[in-house]
Design a protein around this motif. Structure first.
Motif, PDB file in Angstrom:
ATOM      1  N   CYS A  90      -4.284   4.594  -5.168  1.00 46.21           N
ATOM      2  CA  CYS A  90      -3.310   3.841  -4.368  1.00 46.21           C
ATOM      3  C   CYS A  90      -2.569   4.754  -3.387  1.00 46.21           C
ATOM      4  O   CYS A  90      -2.319   4.372  -2.233  1.00 46.21           O
ATOM      5  N   ASP A  97      -3.594   5.019   5.532  1.00 45.55           N
ATOM      6  CA  ASP A  97      -3.228   3.966   6.488  1.00 45.55           C
ATOM      7  C   ASP A  97      -2.634   4.558   7.758  1.00 45.55           C
ATOM      8  O   ASP A  97      -2.784   3.990   8.842  1.00 45.55           O
ATOM      9  N   ARG A 103      -8.128  -2.873   6.851  1.00 43.98           N
ATOM     10  CA  ARG A 103      -7.566  -4.009   6.123  1.00 43.98           C
ATOM     11  C   ARG A 103      -7.150  -3.622   4.706  1.00 43.98           C
ATOM     12  O   ARG A 103      -6.109  -4.045   4.211  1.00 43.98           O
ATOM     13  N   ILE A 104      -7.966  -2.789   4.070  1.00 43.22           N
ATOM     14  CA  ILE A 104      -7.655  -2.379   2.698  1.00 43.22           C
ATOM     15  C   ILE A 104      -6.409  -1.500   2.670  1.00 43.22           C
ATOM     16  O   ILE A 104      -5.502  -1.705   1.854  1.00 43.22           O
ATOM     17  N   ILE A 107      -3.216  -3.437   3.187  1.00 43.70           N
ATOM     18  CA  ILE A 107      -2.803  -4.175   1.993  1.00 43.70           C
ATOM     19  C   ILE A 107      -2.040  -3.267   1.042  1.00 43.70           C
ATOM     20  O   ILE A 107      -0.974  -3.628   0.520  1.00 43.70           O
ATOM     21  N   MET A 110       1.421  -2.379   2.639  1.00 41.03           N
ATOM     22  CA  MET A 110       2.379  -3.477   2.574  1.00 41.03           C
ATOM     23  C   MET A 110       2.847  -3.724   1.136  1.00 41.03           C
ATOM     24  O   MET A 110       4.034  -3.972   0.898  1.00 41.03           O
ATOM     25  N   THR A 111       1.921  -3.632   0.182  1.00 43.37           N
ATOM     26  CA  THR A 111       2.307  -3.808  -1.220  1.00 43.37           C
ATOM     27  C   THR A 111       3.256  -2.704  -1.659  1.00 43.37           C
ATOM     28  O   THR A 111       4.279  -2.967  -2.310  1.00 43.37           O
TER      29      THR A 111
END
Length: 287
Positions: A90, A97, A103-104, A107, A110-111
């Motif tokens: 993670c 990013d 896209r992954i 996510i 943002m999480t």
């Protein structure tokens, strides 16, 4: 006895090889996805991966380990490795990013940002991690650190909760299997003196308390080291990944160890009670 020992070692070799490969994958994951930078850093990472893999292979292929606890009492080490791997993965996604968003990675970012905002309370471990950074740190890096710390802390908490649930569901350590204290607790000496149950309970409680306090103590210790001029660069993504991963995983691992030691102490105490009951019922049964 020798042939049986050789067969036992050979039977453990495939699992030891798989575990060593997974350790290499874990250590090399940040470099594989983010790039390691210089040749020296690549060499250091490769040596660390090889050393960790060799240590894992030796510990899991030997008749009895020298340091790894609960080797033959799953899911202790499996839960710890899964939690650490999830944390590192993670974190890599969050820091990737910024370099090459997808896209992954969006996510995960943002999480992590949402979790970090919720957990970033005054005097919380996440707030202490953010305050640990120098005052001239880029705000974008601080936002990444907040997201990484929040998501890592959440994964660590879920790992501990999941581990406790597994212990309850599987009645760990299993009553139908033999729990070898010599193999599963190689650093614990039952003959060192004092009651074994009390020592295990004391060590378990100490580990639980330490695991709860460490998320607060580690940022303070790092801040102190930085103020003393320690050569630690927290601007590097790799350094931040392993710093945050250690900060989140180490307390969770110690908490799991404390819970496991307490369970072993309860198991030994229960076995003692059953043995006393059998001895007490013996004369009556004979009469």
């Amino acid at each position: 006895m020798v042939s049986g020992g050789r067969f036992s070692v050979l039977s453990r070799l495939p699992a030891a090889i798989v575990r060593a490969f997974l350790v290499i994958l874990l250590v090399g994951l940040p470099s594989a996805l983010l790039g390691s930078g210089t040749f020296d850093s690549t060499l250091i990472i490769a040596l660390a991966a090889i050393f960790a893999a060799l240590f894992t292979f030796i510990e899991y292929s030997a008749i009895s380990p020298s340091m790894v606890e609960f080797r033959d009492a799953p899911p202790f080490n499996r839960a710890r490795f899964a939690g650490l791997f999830a944390i590192v993965f993670c974190l890599v996604m969050i820091f990737q990013d910024a370099a090459s968003p997808s896209r992954i990675t969006v996510i995960f970012q943002m999480t992590g940002a949402a979790v970090g905002e919720v957990i970033d309370l005054p005097y919380s471990p996440v707030r202490l991690m953010v305050l640990m950074m120098p005052e001239d740190t880029d705000p974008a890096l601080l936002a990444q650190l907040r997201s990484a710390a929040g998501l890592s802390y959440l994964i660590a908490l879920l790992s501990v909760i999941g581990f406790i649930i597994l212990l309850r569901l599987q009645r760990w350590p299993r009553r139908d299997d033999v729990f070898n204290v010599w193999v599963n607790l190689p650093t614990f000496d039952p003959t060192a003196g004092g009651d074994v149950v009390k020592r295990l309970q004391r060590d378990g409680r100490f580990n639980i308390i330490l695991g709860i306090l460490l998320p607060f103590l580690v940022p303070v210790a790092l801040t102190l080291l930085l103020s003393l001029g320690a050569p630690i660069s927290l601007q590097s993504a790799h350094t931040l990944i392993w710093t945050v991963a250690t900060w989140a995983f180490l307390p969770a691992s110690i908490l799991m160890r404390g819970v496991a030691l307490t369970r072993v102490a309860d198991m030994i105490a229960m076995q003692r009670m059953k043995a006393r009951d059998r001895v007490g019922a013996g004369p009556l049964a004979g009469a």
